[in-house]
Each structure stands twice: as structure tokens, then as C-alpha cells.
Design an enzyme around this catalytic site. Structure first.
Site, PDB file in Angstrom:
ATOM      1  N   ASP A   1       0.601  -0.917   0.070  1.00  0.00           N
ATOM      2  CA  ASP A   1      -0.086   0.415   0.136  1.00  0.00           C
ATOM      3  C   ASP A   1       0.486   1.385   0.306  1.00  0.00           C
ATOM      4  O   ASP A   1       0.383   2.253   0.572  1.00  0.00           O
ATOM      5  CB  ASP A   1      -1.290   0.162   1.393  1.00  0.00           C
ATOM      6  CG  ASP A   1      -0.099  -0.258   2.870  1.00  0.00           C
ATOM      7  OD1 ASP A   1       1.115  -0.144   2.277  1.00  0.00           O
ATOM      8  OD2 ASP A   1      -0.977  -0.394   3.728  1.00  0.00           O
TER       9      ASP A   1
ATOM     10  N   GLU B   1       0.062  -8.940  -1.321  1.00  0.00           N
ATOM     11  CA  GLU B   1      -0.521  -8.166   0.135  1.00  0.00           C
ATOM     12  C   GLU B   1      -1.307  -7.772  -0.371  1.00  0.00           C
ATOM     13  O   GLU B   1      -1.796  -6.591   0.189  1.00  0.00           O
ATOM     14  CB  GLU B   1       0.344  -7.572   1.060  1.00  0.00           C
ATOM     15  CG  GLU B   1       0.028  -7.757   2.697  1.00  0.00           C
ATOM     16  CD  GLU B   1       0.764  -6.719   2.943  1.00  0.00           C
ATOM     17  OE1 GLU B   1       0.609  -5.199   2.906  1.00  0.00           O
ATOM     18  OE2 GLU B   1       1.665  -7.313   3.566  1.00  0.00           O
TER      19      GLU B   1
ATOM     20  N   GLU C   1      -2.700   4.726   2.437  1.00  0.00           N
ATOM     21  CA  GLU C   1      -2.058   3.285   2.306  1.00  0.00           C
ATOM     22  C   GLU C   1      -3.196   2.731   1.874  1.00  0.00           C
ATOM     23  O   GLU C   1      -3.564   2.014   1.000  1.00  0.00           O
ATOM     24  CB  GLU C   1      -1.713   2.802   3.440  1.00  0.00           C
ATOM     25  CG  GLU C   1       0.062   2.689   3.952  1.00  0.00           C
ATOM     26  CD  GLU C   1       0.023   4.338   4.428  1.00  0.00           C
ATOM     27  OE1 GLU C   1      -0.852   4.704   5.228  1.00  0.00           O
ATOM     28  OE2 GLU C   1       1.129   5.084   5.082  1.00  0.00           O
TER      29      GLU C   1
ATOM     30  N   HIS D   1       4.869   4.943  13.052  1.00  0.00           N
ATOM     31  CA  HIS D   1       5.751   6.254  12.316  1.00  0.00           C
ATOM     32  C   HIS D   1       4.836   6.940  11.289  1.00  0.00           C
ATOM     33  O   HIS D   1       4.467   7.763  10.200  1.00  0.00           O
ATOM     34  CB  HIS D   1       6.343   5.388  11.285  1.00  0.00           C
ATOM     35  CG  HIS D   1       6.159   4.698  10.403  1.00  0.00           C
ATOM     36  ND1 HIS D   1       5.727   3.044  10.991  1.00  0.00           N
ATOM     37  CD2 HIS D   1       5.717   4.655   9.143  1.00  0.00           C
ATOM     38  CE1 HIS D   1       5.392   2.680  10.516  1.00  0.00           C
ATOM     39  NE2 HIS D   1       5.170   3.025   8.551  1.00  0.00           N
TER      40      HIS D   1
ATOM     41  N   ARG E   1       1.779   8.490   9.331  1.00  0.00           N
ATOM     42  CA  ARG E   1       1.421  10.023   8.985  1.00  0.00           C
ATOM     43  C   ARG E   1      -0.029  10.440   9.689  1.00  0.00           C
ATOM     44  O   ARG E   1      -0.276  11.276  10.736  1.00  0.00           O
ATOM     45  CB  ARG E   1       0.992  10.463   7.849  1.00  0.00           C
ATOM     46  CG  ARG E   1       2.190  10.650   6.777  1.00  0.00           C
ATOM     47  CD  ARG E   1       1.272  10.695   5.244  1.00  0.00           C
ATOM     48  NE  ARG E   1       2.572  10.911   4.769  1.00  0.00           N
ATOM     49  CZ  ARG E   1       3.773  10.594   3.787  1.00  0.00           C
ATOM     50  NH1 ARG E   1       4.088   9.058   4.329  1.00  0.00           N
ATOM     51  NH2 ARG E   1       4.725  11.144   3.530  1.00  0.00           N
TER      52      ARG E   1
ATOM     53  N   HIS F   1      11.926   5.792  13.047  1.00  0.00           N
ATOM     54  CA  HIS F   1      11.804   6.052  11.603  1.00  0.00           C
ATOM     55  C   HIS F   1      12.793   7.470  11.726  1.00  0.00           C
ATOM     56  O   HIS F   1      12.575   8.618  11.988  1.00  0.00           O
ATOM     57  CB  HIS F   1      10.527   6.223  11.919  1.00  0.00           C
ATOM     58  CG  HIS F   1      10.335   6.317  10.150  1.00  0.00           C
ATOM     59  ND1 HIS F   1      10.597   7.504   9.090  1.00  0.00           N
ATOM     60  CD2 HIS F   1      10.103   5.538   9.043  1.00  0.00           C
ATOM     61  CE1 HIS F   1      10.145   7.118   7.838  1.00  0.00           C
ATOM     62  NE2 HIS F   1       9.760   5.768   7.347  1.00  0.00           N
TER      63      HIS F   1
HETATM   64  C1  UD1 Z   1       6.185   4.689   3.849  1.00  0.00           C
HETATM   65  C2  UD1 Z   1       5.155   4.449   3.622  1.00  0.00           C
HETATM   66  C3  UD1 Z   1       4.306   4.317   4.489  1.00  0.00           C
HETATM   67  C4  UD1 Z   1       4.891   2.292   4.811  1.00  0.00           C
HETATM   68  C5  UD1 Z   1       6.679   3.025   5.918  1.00  0.00           C
HETATM   69  C6  UD1 Z   1       6.863   2.261   5.917  1.00  0.00           C
HETATM   70  C7  UD1 Z   1       4.223   6.227   1.546  1.00  0.00           C
HETATM   71  C8  UD1 Z   1       2.916   7.317   1.660  1.00  0.00           C
HETATM   72  N1  UD1 Z   1       4.539   6.113   2.831  1.00  0.00           N
HETATM   73  O1  UD1 Z   1       6.382   5.552   5.171  1.00  0.00           O
HETATM   74  O2  UD1 Z   1       3.594   3.250   3.695  1.00  0.00           O
HETATM   75  O3  UD1 Z   1       4.126   2.281   6.441  1.00  0.00           O
HETATM   76  O4  UD1 Z   1       7.451   3.763   4.395  1.00  0.00           O
HETATM   77  O5  UD1 Z   1       8.301   2.358   7.052  1.00  0.00           O
HETATM   78  O6  UD1 Z   1       4.189   4.978   0.735  1.00  0.00           O
HETATM   79  N2  UD1 Z   1      13.732   8.454   5.393  1.00  0.00           N
HETATM   80  C9  UD1 Z   1      15.514   8.605   5.394  1.00  0.00           C
HETATM   81  N3  UD1 Z   1      15.892   7.101   5.422  1.00  0.00           N
HETATM   82  C10 UD1 Z   1      15.343   6.662   5.076  1.00  0.00           C
HETATM   83  C11 UD1 Z   1      13.870   6.563   4.480  1.00  0.00           C
HETATM   84  C12 UD1 Z   1      13.087   7.440   4.964  1.00  0.00           C
HETATM   85  O7  UD1 Z   1      16.108   9.837   5.851  1.00  0.00           O
HETATM   86  O8  UD1 Z   1      15.728   5.446   4.646  1.00  0.00           O
HETATM   87  C13 UD1 Z   1      13.591   9.773   5.391  1.00  0.00           C
HETATM   88  C14 UD1 Z   1      12.947  10.729   4.717  1.00  0.00           C
HETATM   89  O9  UD1 Z   1      13.314  12.319   5.351  1.00  0.00           O
HETATM   90  C15 UD1 Z   1      11.407  10.537   4.083  1.00  0.00           C
HETATM   91  C16 UD1 Z   1      11.175  10.562   4.658  1.00  0.00           C
HETATM   92  O10 UD1 Z   1      12.012   9.934   6.214  1.00  0.00           O
HETATM   93  O11 UD1 Z   1      11.528  11.900   3.172  1.00  0.00           O
HETATM   94  C17 UD1 Z   1       9.720  10.063   4.354  1.00  0.00           C
HETATM   95  O12 UD1 Z   1       9.821   8.685   3.767  1.00  0.00           O
HETATM   96  P1  UD1 Z   1       8.603   8.636   3.153  1.00  0.00           P
HETATM   97  O13 UD1 Z   1       8.435   7.085   2.372  1.00  0.00           O
HETATM   98  O14 UD1 Z   1       8.398   9.206   2.123  1.00  0.00           O
HETATM   99  O15 UD1 Z   1       7.672   8.056   3.804  1.00  0.00           O
HETATM  100  P2  UD1 Z   1       7.279   7.122   5.501  1.00  0.00           P
HETATM  101  O16 UD1 Z   1       6.904   7.873   6.146  1.00  0.00           O
HETATM  102  O17 UD1 Z   1       8.794   6.564   5.659  1.00  0.00           O
HETATM  103  N1  UDP Z   2      11.689  -2.900  10.511  1.00  0.00           N
HETATM  104  C1  UDP Z   2      13.020  -2.960  10.450  1.00  0.00           C
HETATM  105  N2  UDP Z   2      14.095  -2.354  11.883  1.00  0.00           N
HETATM  106  C2  UDP Z   2      13.096  -1.195  12.550  1.00  0.00           C
HETATM  107  C3  UDP Z   2      11.729  -1.248  12.596  1.00  0.00           C
HETATM  108  C4  UDP Z   2      11.054  -1.936  11.428  1.00  0.00           C
HETATM  109  O1  UDP Z   2      13.327  -3.541  10.340  1.00  0.00           O
HETATM  110  O2  UDP Z   2      14.113  -1.034  13.367  1.00  0.00           O
HETATM  111  C5  UDP Z   2      11.171  -3.993   9.996  1.00  0.00           C
HETATM  112  C6  UDP Z   2       9.928  -5.351  10.056  1.00  0.00           C
HETATM  113  O3  UDP Z   2      10.695  -5.833  11.270  1.00  0.00           O
HETATM  114  C7  UDP Z   2       8.984  -5.288   9.474  1.00  0.00           C
HETATM  115  C8  UDP Z   2       8.674  -4.040   8.979  1.00  0.00           C
HETATM  116  O4  UDP Z   2      10.167  -3.195   9.001  1.00  0.00           O
HETATM  117  O5  UDP Z   2       9.404  -6.326   8.889  1.00  0.00           O
HETATM  118  C9  UDP Z   2       8.004  -3.144   8.809  1.00  0.00           C
HETATM  119  O6  UDP Z   2       8.540  -1.265   8.039  1.00  0.00           O
HETATM  120  P1  UDP Z   2       7.664  -0.397   8.915  1.00  0.00           P
HETATM  121  O7  UDP Z   2       6.468  -0.915  10.269  1.00  0.00           O
HETATM  122  O8  UDP Z   2       8.123   1.188   8.210  1.00  0.00           O
HETATM  123  O9  UDP Z   2       6.011  -0.224   7.678  1.00  0.00           O
HETATM  124  P2  UDP Z   2       4.836  -0.677   7.514  1.00  0.00           P
HETATM  125  O10 UDP Z   2       4.575  -2.285   8.085  1.00  0.00           O
HETATM  126  O11 UDP Z   2       4.244   0.019   8.706  1.00  0.00           O
HETATM  127  O12 UDP Z   2       4.260  -0.582   6.213  1.00  0.00           O
END
Ligand code: UD1
Ligand code: UDP
Length: 372
Positions: free
Chosen positions: A98, A120, A134, A207, A209, A240
């Protein structure tokens, strides 16, 4: 069957963890050639997973920007996808779950008139703002997908109720397959030496939104009150990297000696730490699926979950984000042995670790049914 090129698109940490076992299965499947395109919607958190599973990527769009908005993220993804689909012809595109990467990947595949397989599929809250964005991402992907790999009978039933009855397969969740890899890997982490002897620890992540701002504050306050009241309790919280979260956590939780804030953990470390935890406090989707395999009660920091199978199985409980409810939920599990025992049955409604194999076999049958 002629050799088929299967484009596997993902970009965030959870997608990578759940697509990795499928890529491995595709690599050894007769008739199928996986081609991996990462968008790098996440960078560091994606690379952690690619390293562990030794996934070779053919294309890396490298689009992550600090503090990216949904608008800029979606636009950058779609532009990047145009190049991917212009460069080569594919027989099938696989997307996961998602995220915005998954939604835009499916949209781009549709523009290129290539069949889409949704891994999924069928999770729903039917509330378009929870989780945001999502819930709508997965509904839109469900509309365009040609094959739906539903983790449970309930998610398949959701799809059928939406009249998507062709090519719906109940396979289990590939995230459970991934745990077979991670839990067999060796584990050692410096956090272990920081924990006190005989303490119990809570593994926490947050994490989403829709939880930014007040909801998150309410939860943090509850966690601090629990820590204060229960001297044997510690918290491990891998934070995160989103700047919004980093700032909120720094303001509210830094400097507490029994709250251990860490960088995002490698998935191997996260799974081993979860295995050693007393309970899990999270708004994550994937963690709700993983913890029941390890017999760990999960208090879900949301008002509703698209994974109600865990509620029925008794391993998940939605405590929302209001401070008092969160505190009460945690304290019940700390003090009421029977409540703890009933939530800590090692039972997993989300799969038995064979989802990737089942998905690959469905893909092979799909191509055969189309005359190969
Ligand atoms: C995204 C997904 C969410 C998922 C989550 C898993 C969307 C809209 N959201 O949300 O569904 O649950 O990932 O974690 O697709 N960042 C870093 N390094 C990284 C990753 C992220 O610095 O490796 C920071 C960056 O500033 C980036 C921000 O996190 O801009 C947000 O990342 P983004 O993928 O937009 O949103 P998530 O909240 O991570
Ligand atoms: N996870 C990880 N390291 C972390 C936190 C989560 O490897 O510090 C793994 C967790 O075991 C799961 C996945 O990341 O497999 C979940 O990711 P996240 O919670 O970011 O996203 P969501 O599942 O909510 O989309």
C-alpha cells in the site's frame, strides 16, 4: 511456457522485506525471470534490507528526498517509472501492499498495458484516511490488478465483495517467509549490553502519518508514565528517520535512562530483539503480522487495523493513541498474568512461511492458462 520477464517493483523497507523472499523464489522458478526495480522511496532503510537478502537490482530510481511530500514523491515516482517501462517489455509487474511506490508502480504498469500482480492484496479498513494514504493506495491497486495475492481468507473475501473474484489467491503473507531467513541469521547488538539484568522490555515503533502530532504525544506521555511507575520496565524504540518523527521523539523521549532510542534496526536485529521482548507497542503494519509468530502480544497504536485476523486470534489489541488507554493497555499486560498469557499464544493467522512459493506457482499457472 516461454521465458517470462517479471518486473518486481518496491522502494520502502517493509516492501523490501516482504518482496525479498519472493524475488528469491522467482530466481529459482522455471520459466520466470525476475527483474528488480527499486524506487528508493526509502534509501538507508531499503539498502539495509537489500544487503541482508543479497538482492541484485537492475534499476534504482534513487528518488528519496529528505522530508518528501506525497505530491513530490508521487510525481518523481511516475517520471521514473516512465523510463523503466520505455526501456524494456515485461510480461508481468509485481507490486506490494500500500505504499506510494506500489500505487504508482501499478499505475505505470497500467499505462504500459502490462498485467499487474498485487502482493498483500485485499487488506481494508474502508476508512480512506486510516491508514493514510495507504488505505486508498491499496484500493486503487486492487482496481487495476490482474492477480491478487491475498494473505488471508478474510482479505480474499474483501476482494470478492468488491467483485474482484478472478485470480484471487490466498497465499499467506511473504513477511512470514522473511522471518525464516532473519531468525536463522546470527544476532548480536550493542543494545543488549545496555539492558538491566532481570528487566522486561517493550519494543516500540511509531511512524504513521495519521499519528503525527497530538496522537504521538499522547502515546509518548503514556510510555513515560509506565516507565516511572514500573522500575523493571525498559523500552527499545528504533526511530524512523523521517524528520517530523525525529524531532517529536527528541523533544519528548530523549534523556530517559530506561528508554533506548536507536537508529532503524537491521531487520535481523529487529526480529531477534522482538523475540526477546516482553510485548510490542506499534502502529506498524508488518510488525502486527510478525509478532504473533513469536508469541508476543501487540498493542496496536491505532483505532482500527486492516489486520483484524490478529484481533480475532487474540494476539493484537487496538489501544488507539489516547494516553490513558495506552497506559492501561500496557499496564494490564505487565501486571495481569492471565491477560498476558492469553495474548502471547504463538499462533500466526498471517501465514506459514510458504507464501512466496504459492505466489510463484500461481504466476506460472496464470501464464499457462493464457497459452504460455
Ligand atoms: C512510507 C510509506 C508507508 C510505510 C512506511 C514504512 C507511503 C506514502 N508511505 O512512509 O506506507 O508504512 O514507508 O516505513 O508510501 N527517510 C530517510 N531514510 C530512509 C527512509 C526515510 O531519511 O531510509 C526519511 C526521508 O526524510 C523521507 C521521509 O523519511 O523523506 C519519509 O519517507 P516516506 O517514504 O515518504 O514516508 P514514510 O513515513 O517512511
Ligand atoms: N523493521 C526493521 N527495523 C526497524 C523497524 C522495523 O527492520 O527498526 C521491520 C519490521 O520487522 C517489519 C517492517 O520493518 O518487517 C515494518 O516496517 P514499517 O513499520 O516501517 O512499515 P509498515 O509495515 O507499517 O508499512
Amino acid at each position: 511456457m516461454n521465458q517470462k520477464n517479471v518486473l518486481v517493483i518496491f522502494g520502502t523497507r517493509p516492501e523490501a522485506i516482504k518482496m525479498a523472499p519472493l524475488v528469491k523464489e522467482l530466481e529459482s522458478a522455471p520459466g520466470l525471470t525476475p527483474i528488480v526495480c527499486v524506487t528508493a522511496q526509502h534509501r538507508a532503510m531499503l539498502d539495509q534490507v537489500l544487503r541482508f537478502f543479497e538482492i541484485q537490482t537492475q534499476t534504482d530510481l534513487n528518488i528519496m528526498k529528505e522530508g518528501q511530500s506525497l505530491y513530490s514523491l508521487s510525481a518523481d515516482l511516475l517520471k521514473g517509472m516512465e523510463k523503466v517501462f520505455q526501456a524494456r517489455k515485461y510480461d508481468l509487474v509485481l507490486v506490494h501492499g500500500d505504499t506510494t511506490t506500489a500505487f504508482i508502480g501499478a499505475l505505470a504498469a497500467y499505462y504500459a498495458k502490462i498485467p499487474v500482480g498485487h502482493v498483500e492484496a485485499g487488506l481494508r479498513t474502508y476508512d480512506k484516511y486510516a491508514p493514510f494514504p495507504e488505505e486508498m493506495n491499496r484500493e486503487w491497486i486492487g482496481r487495476v490488478a490482474d492477480m491478487h495475492f491475498a494473505p488471508t481468507a478474510l482479505s480474499a473475501a474483501n476482494l470478492k465483495a468488491e467483485n474482484r473474484s478472478a485470480h484471487v489467491y490466498v497465499t499467506g503473507n511473504t513477511g512470514i517467509d522473511a522471518m525464516k531467513w532473519t531468525l536463522q541469521a546470527p544476532f548480536e547488538h550493542p543494545i543488549q549490553s545496555k539492558l538491566r539484568k532481570n528487566s522486561r522490555f517493550i519494543l516500540m515503533t511509531m511512524h504513521r502519518r495519521e499519528n503525527w502530532g497530538e496522537p504521538m504525544k499522547g502515546v509518548f506521555e503514556a510510555v513515560k508514565r509506565v516507565i516511572q511507575k514500573h522500575p523493571d520496565i525498559e523500552v527499545i524504540y528504533p526511530v524512523h528517520p523521517n524528520p517530523v518523527l525525529q524531532e517529536a521523539v527528541a523533544q519528548e523521549l530523549e534523556g530517559h535512562e530506561r528508554i533506548h532510542l536507536t537508529e532503524p534496526l537491521d531487520v535481523v536485529d529487529l526480529h531477534h530483539i522482538m523475540q526477546r521482548s516482553y510485548l510490542v507497542l506499534t502502529d506498524s503494519g508488518g510488525i502486527q503480522e510478525e509478532a504473533p509468530s513469536l508469541g508476543k502480544p501487540v498493542l496496536v497504536l491505532r483505532d482500527k487495523t486492516e489486520r483484524p485476523e490478529g484481533l480475532t486470534a487474540g494476539t493484537l489489541k487496538c489501544v488507539g493513541t489516547k494516553g490513558e488507554a495506552v497506559q492501561a493497555g500496557i499496564e494490564q499486560l505487565l501486571t495481569d498474568k492471565e491477560a498476558y498469557r492469553s495474548m502471547s499464544k504463538a499462533h500466526n493467522p498471517f501465514g506459514d512461511g510458504t507464501a512466496s512459493r504459492q505466489i510463484v506457482s500461481a504466476i506460472q499457472q496464470f501464464f499457462q492458462s493464457q497459452g504460455g
